[in-house]
Design an enzyme around this catalytic site. Structure first.
Site, short mmCIF file in Angstrom:
data_model
loop_
_atom_site.label_atom_id
_atom_site.label_comp_id
_atom_site.label_asym_id
_atom_site.label_seq_id
_atom_site.Cartn_x
_atom_site.Cartn_y
_atom_site.Cartn_z
N HIS A 104 0.84 -1.19 0.00
CA HIS A 104 0.00 0.00 0.00
C HIS A 104 0.88 1.25 0.00
O HIS A 104 2.07 1.19 0.30
CB HIS A 104 -0.98 0.02 1.18
CG HIS A 104 -0.35 -0.01 2.53
ND1 HIS A 104 0.02 -1.17 3.16
CD2 HIS A 104 0.00 0.98 3.37
CE1 HIS A 104 0.55 -0.91 4.34
NE2 HIS A 104 0.55 0.40 4.50
N HIS A 155 -9.48 1.00 8.78
CA HIS A 155 -8.22 0.30 9.01
C HIS A 155 -8.26 -0.47 10.32
O HIS A 155 -8.50 0.11 11.39
CB HIS A 155 -7.04 1.26 9.05
CG HIS A 155 -5.73 0.56 9.33
ND1 HIS A 155 -5.03 -0.11 8.36
CD2 HIS A 155 -5.04 0.38 10.48
CE1 HIS A 155 -3.95 -0.65 8.90
NE2 HIS A 155 -3.93 -0.38 10.19
N HIS A 168 -6.22 -4.46 11.87
CA HIS A 168 -5.35 -5.56 11.47
C HIS A 168 -6.25 -6.77 11.16
O HIS A 168 -7.35 -6.60 10.66
CB HIS A 168 -4.32 -5.84 12.55
CG HIS A 168 -3.33 -4.71 12.71
ND1 HIS A 168 -2.39 -4.67 13.71
CD2 HIS A 168 -3.15 -3.57 12.00
CE1 HIS A 168 -1.66 -3.57 13.60
NE2 HIS A 168 -2.12 -2.89 12.57
#
Length: 755
Positions: A37, A173, A175
């Site tokens: 990214h 966002h 994990h």
């Protein structure tokens, strides 16, 4: 324009190019099989001045606050800004440098001398944009995910207290444990969806719900949904791959005159609030490429940022771990504006009448001590919340007696629409003890006085915590150059920036300082006959006359107005009327009709008083040409007054906690001619050869948010030793572990103490 072509290896090259001041489009050049990214930041001071660096070799991205402007991940389509929307860059925007950060998921391709050309094309324009884009970050700080739990929610909510914003895109966002991130605007109990997405899908910006407005008083709420299944121990918010993150980004636009490029919310949402959150269908929500924001761009210049790593020569498994390279093209943008305005006015004077329907919604105010106007025509109110100035507030040497109560917890500075009376913005919470005077400068900074603190402050209207200038010593009255004794008001010279302070209840002087707060001079009351000079008895209010370069003072207890040459303090004239009744509380000035002074009187402490009213006084003749007062109620203690360019008048009443609006029966007709000259911004590109080796070894970069959190009550260092606002997306290889992964963002600023 491709900036790396034709440059020799290992040479810093400097190029000067004209760069337009508005960034309006982003075009990514990257593939998922190489670049995991990319993130583009804007800031003022990068942590390095080299052309590129490994994220693991330095701490962070920018020395100052880094604002994310763009994100690309996993072959996501490009983000497009709506029509007439752009990011403001250069000049005093706070963004003078771009930093492009690239995270690499697989470096095997570099082992055969392959060179990667991942990067961004930025499209820019000189066309002035009606709306300016910004980012609102919502971030959970203290979520704990228990092992085996199927669902753990991380809730965030803040009351919005600034000018209206219009969300048009969002990004999520987390994990690997994150299942869904969702955002809402809450108004009058109604939840309106901004956007929701699975963070396991490409973490780009996706279009928000249409026609969303967030304004003062709304609540912005976000929830991250996690699962603890498969974990054998608690999972904390942190910066390693074993930790979790809960970030929700809202990309918004707002009117250019109120533009704020970055705002944040890190407050936990209450269980009671989220009990009313709507139940939505299960994710995933399909998002097709053609649903992304799009529009046709025209007339734009293009700048391409390229990061080109060359063959790394890394052989071991540790070196094949994910690497994060921050490729920097340093754009030092210098913008100069030259405004040349010629204005002529055709004016008629008339009576003023109260607008009884203003404000349309009652304002919740304490003692109103000060009023001002910003350059957008909004009314700025300075009030005392739940603090009151009473007979026991000070001892006989002017020391404040209620310091133990702490500062006022309410927002003491309110920016109000002068047409409807709606609150547009609020600030000044947990800062002041007994507010008094307020004025604004040409940059819309607030200059304020606090009589309990015995201080004068210059504050940014952008809600920053730290004063730009602080004069006087807190809670310490005095009469020397470094101290005040209950200072009452501030006036600003719009040309030089010099300020004038009326000091005050227990001193009898006017003090002059530079814009930076350097003492320049002071003077007392004046008189045409020095033998009959009478000292000030509470110089209570100031008015700067920009067309005359004069300063007028409302000498409250003497019931008079005195005017001076602002530069030297030379006495010019005195206006004293029987109608004042021995008291003049506040004054304002309008250049119309050759110069008009607006004033309000008050009840005299000597027992002699006239009706409490507002006055319009011809500056040259000193004659009262108009009086005004409320229709349905009386002034109790009119404490400050301001007049708008169209001769509307606002009066703040300390005793009733009210603000009155009056309009002129025959408003001024204006004939205005103006010109605006805009000089083109220069772009300085400090460009290095950016075909570089990926640095081997474990990454050690990142800004230490553990130190930041450790200073805040209720937070621990658990999981935060190297936390930025995002952690690595990397899946760790089974036979290699690391203490910490590279993170995406610099730590955000501490939660603001201002509303």
């Amino acid at each position: 324009m491709v900036l790396n072509h034709g440059f020799k290896p290992n040479i810093i090259n400097v190029i000067t190019l004209p760069l337009p001041p508005f960034l309006v489009d982003f075009v990514p050049h990257a593939r998922m099989d190489t670049a995991h990214h990319m993130l583009l930041y804007g800031c003022q001071t990068p942590v390095s001045t080299s052309g590129y660096w490994d994220c693991g070799s330095v701490k962070g991205i920018c020395e100052d606050e880094a604002s994310i402007m763009y994100a690309w991940a996993r072959n996501a389509p490009p983000t497009k800004l709506p029509k007439d929307v752009g990011f403001r860059v250069g000049g005093n925007s706070g963004i003078t440098h771009f930093v492009l950060q690239i995270h690499y998921g697989n470096i095997k391709a570099f082992e055969d001398n392959h060179k990667d050309c991942s990067g961004l094309t930025l499209q820019m324009t000189t066309k002035r944009q009606q709306f300016i884009a910004g980012i609102y970050l919502m971030m959970s700080m203290d979520t704990i995910i228990s092992p085996g739990n199927k669902v753990t929610n991380a809730d965030i909510a803040c009351t919005y207290d600034s000018y209206p914003i219009y969300p048009f895109a969002f990004r999520t966002h987390t994990h690997h444990l994150g299942k869904e991130v969702i955002g809402y605007r809450i108004r009058n109990g109604r939840w309106t969806l901004i956007g929701r997405q699975s963070p396991q899908l490409p973490q780009a910006f996706y279009p928000a719900s249409k026609d969303i407005e967030v304004k003062f008083g709304d609540t912005i709420a976000s929830r991250c949904v996690f699962t603890g299944e498969g974990r054998t121990s608690k999972t904390y918010i942190g910066g390693t791959a074993d930790d979790e993150m809960c970030n929700y980004y809202i990309m918004y636009y707002m009117e250019s005159r109120h533009a704020t490029p970055f705002m944040s919310c890190m407050e936990p949402g209450s269980a009671e609030l989220f009990r009313h959150m709507p139940v939505l269908p299960a994710l995933p929500v399909p998002v097709e490429s053609h649903d992304m924001m799009s529009r046709v761009m025209s007339g734009h210049k293009t700048v391409t940022l390229l990061a080109i790593p060359r063959q790394s020569g890394l052989r071991d498994k540790k070196a094949r771990d994910k690497h994060c390279i921050s490729a920097l093209q340093i754009f030092q943008m210098r913008m100069s504006h030259h405004a040349h305005t010629r204005t002529s006015w055709l004016t008629m004077t008339s009576t003023h009448e109260e607008v009884t329907a203003w404000p349309e919604v009652k304002l919740q105010l304490g003692q109103v001590s000060g009023l001002a106007l910003d350059s957008y025509g909004n009314l700025v109110i300075f009030h005392r919340g739940d603090h009151h100035w009473g007979v026991n507030s000070f001892d006989n040497i002017a020391r404040y007696q209620h310091r133990s109560k702490g500062p006022i917890q309410q927002s003491t500075i309110l920016v109000v629409d002068q047409v409807k009376g709606e609150i547009l913005k609020a600030s000044g919470r947990n800062t002041f003890y007994l507010p008094h005077g307020i004025t604004t400068d040409k940059e819309n900074n607030y200059w304020v006085t606090d009589v309990a603190l015995h201080q004068v402050f210059k504050l940014s209207s952008q809600q920053r915590d730290v004063p730009l200038v602080e004069l006087g010593e807190a809670f310490t009255p005095g009469s020397d150059r470094r101290h005040f004794c209950q200072p009452t008001d501030v006036a600003v010279d719009p040309v030089t920036g010099n300020i004038y302070v009326s000091d005050g209840y227990c001193n009898s002087r006017i003090m002059k300082f530079s814009a930076e707060g350097q003492y320049l001079s002071e003077w007392g009351a004046g008189s045409s006959d020095r033998r009959k000079r009478k000292p000030f008895r509470i110089p209570h209010s100031l008015a700067y006359l920009p067309d005359r370069q004069e300063l007028c003072v409302a000498d409250r207890e003497n019931g008079r107005i005195q005017c001076f040459v602002a530069d030297s303090g030379e006495f010019l004239k005195e206006i004293k009327k029987e109608e004042f009744g021995g008291e003049v509380y506040a004054i304002a000035y309008s250049p119309h009709s050759g110069g008009l002074i607006y004033a309000v009187n008050g009840e005299s402490a000597d027992g002699y008083s006239s009706p409490i009213r507002g006055f319009v006084i011809d500056y040259s003749s000193k004659d009262i040409v108009n009086v005004f007062r409320p229709v349905d109620q009386e002034f109790k203690m009119p404490h400050d007054i301001v007049v708008t360019p169209d001769d509307s008048v606002f009066v703040g009443d300390a005793a009733s906690g009210s603000v009155f609006k009056f309009t002129s029966g025959n408003s001024h007709r204006s004939v205005k001619k103006s010109g605006f000259e805009f000089s083109e911004m220069n772009l300085f590109i400090i460009h290095s050869h950016i075909c570089f080796d990926i640095i081997s070894g474990k990454a050690v970069g990142g800004l230490n948010l553990g130190n930041f959190l450790a200073t805040h009550k209720g937070y621990t260092r658990q999981g935060f030793d190297r936390l930025n606002t995002e952690g690595s997306d990397h899946e760790k290889e089974e036979d290699y572990t690391t203490d910490s992964e590279n993170e995406e963002y610099s730590a955000p600023p501490a939660p603001s103490s201002s509303s």
